[in-house]
Scaffold this active site. Structure first.
Site, PDB file in Angstrom:
ATOM      1  CB  ILE A 106      -5.830   5.717  -1.146  1.00 44.05           C
ATOM      2  CG1 ILE A 106      -5.727   4.182  -1.136  1.00 44.05           C
ATOM      3  CG2 ILE A 106      -5.178   6.310   0.088  1.00 44.05           C
ATOM      4  CD1 ILE A 106      -4.277   3.673  -1.134  1.00 44.05           C
ATOM      5  CB  SER A 107     -11.054   3.365  -0.069  1.00 42.17           C
ATOM      6  OG  SER A 107     -11.832   3.986  -1.058  1.00 42.17           O
ATOM      7  CD  GLN A 108     -11.729   2.619   7.420  1.00 46.12           C
ATOM      8  OE1 GLN A 108     -12.796   3.119   7.061  1.00 46.12           O
ATOM      9  NE2 GLN A 108     -11.556   2.133   8.634  1.00 46.12           N
ATOM     10  NE  ARG A 130      -4.242   1.777   2.050  1.00 47.43           N
ATOM     11  CZ  ARG A 130      -4.462   2.832   2.829  1.00 47.43           C
ATOM     12  NH1 ARG A 130      -3.615   3.119   3.818  1.00 47.43           N
ATOM     13  NH2 ARG A 130      -5.512   3.608   2.635  1.00 47.43           N
TER      14      ARG A 130
END
Length: 243
Positions: free
Chosen positions: A83-85, A57
């Site tokens: 950027i999503s959780q 990530r």
């Protein structure tokens, strides 16, 4: 949440990355258990867990935020996008219920992290990003990491990827089709419904920018009708584009 130490930042050792990913997985699994009433399960598909432990990530966040790459929270990636959780990425990946060989359409590439997770689960991903700079950046990172089965292009994702539809595996590998939408809209994009085969699933957040959004799983029936299940309240950036 304290930021984990990552390689290349302040001389942090490389082995800290594995510990950071393990800690993230533990936090995501705890969140899944806490929201099991919404999700209908208290555990994720093992393929999702493996992908969370594998995808770097830190490569999908801005350099200045790499120290927060394994925090279980969304992060800005510039140009008004995020950027999503990881928890949200994990449950969307679980709900789409893919298997190796499936083909998936993604509206909203963003940083490319969700596409990488799906690719680690064995999918071939066709992803469209409306912001050209983000599309180029995501494509470069995905290529550098060897995700050859993720195809990225800049454009209006609302329109889908007609020449690649319907989204399924090779005829020798019967499968259900999948569409994942990583931005919120007030309704399900009709072109994506048209490009989804009967039996296929679409996962997306539904709702306007000032409304309570719901993450939904939509299944296309044999007669073309859609069955929608609300999963849990979420907050996503809105779909943009002419549509």
């Amino acid at each position: 949440l304290a930021a984990p130490a990552l390689a290349g930042m302040g001389g942090s050792p490389v082995e800290d990355l594995g510990a950071a990913r393990d800690r993230l997985v533990q936090e995501v699994e705890a969140d899944v258990r806490q929201t099991s009433t919404y999700l209908g399960t208290d555990r994720l598909d093992p393929a999702v867990i493996r992908a969370l432990r594998t995808v770097p990530r830190e490569r999908f966040v801005p350099d200045a935020l790499r120290g927060l790459a394994y925090a279980n929270r969304p992060l800005p990636i510039g140009l008004g996008q995020t950027i999503s959780q990881p928890y949200i990425v994990a449950i969307m990946s679980h709900l789409i219920a893919i298997k190796p060989g499936d083909r998936v359409y993604e509206l909203g590439t963003g940083s490319g992290y969700q596409a990488a997770v799906l690719a680690e689960m064995g999918a071939e991903v066709y992803s469209v990003e409306i912001v050209p700079e983000l599309a180029r950046g995501a494509a470069a990172v995905l290529t550098d990491l060897g995700y050859s089965k993720v195809h990225v292009r800049a454009g209006d994702g609302y329109l889908g990827w007609p020449e690649a539809a319907p989204f399924d595996a090779a005829p020798a590998m019967p499968t259900e089709t999948s569409v994942i939408v990583t931005a919120a809209g007030p309704e399900i994009p009709r072109p994506l419904v048209d490009q989804l085969q009967p039996g296929g699933r679409l996962v997306m957040p539904l709702g306007g920018a000032v409304e309570t959004q719901q993450l939904v799983v939509v299944t296309k029936q044999a007669d073309g009708s859609m069955h929608t299940r609300n999963v849990l309240p979420v907050r996503f950036v809105p779909i943009t584009g002419e549509a």
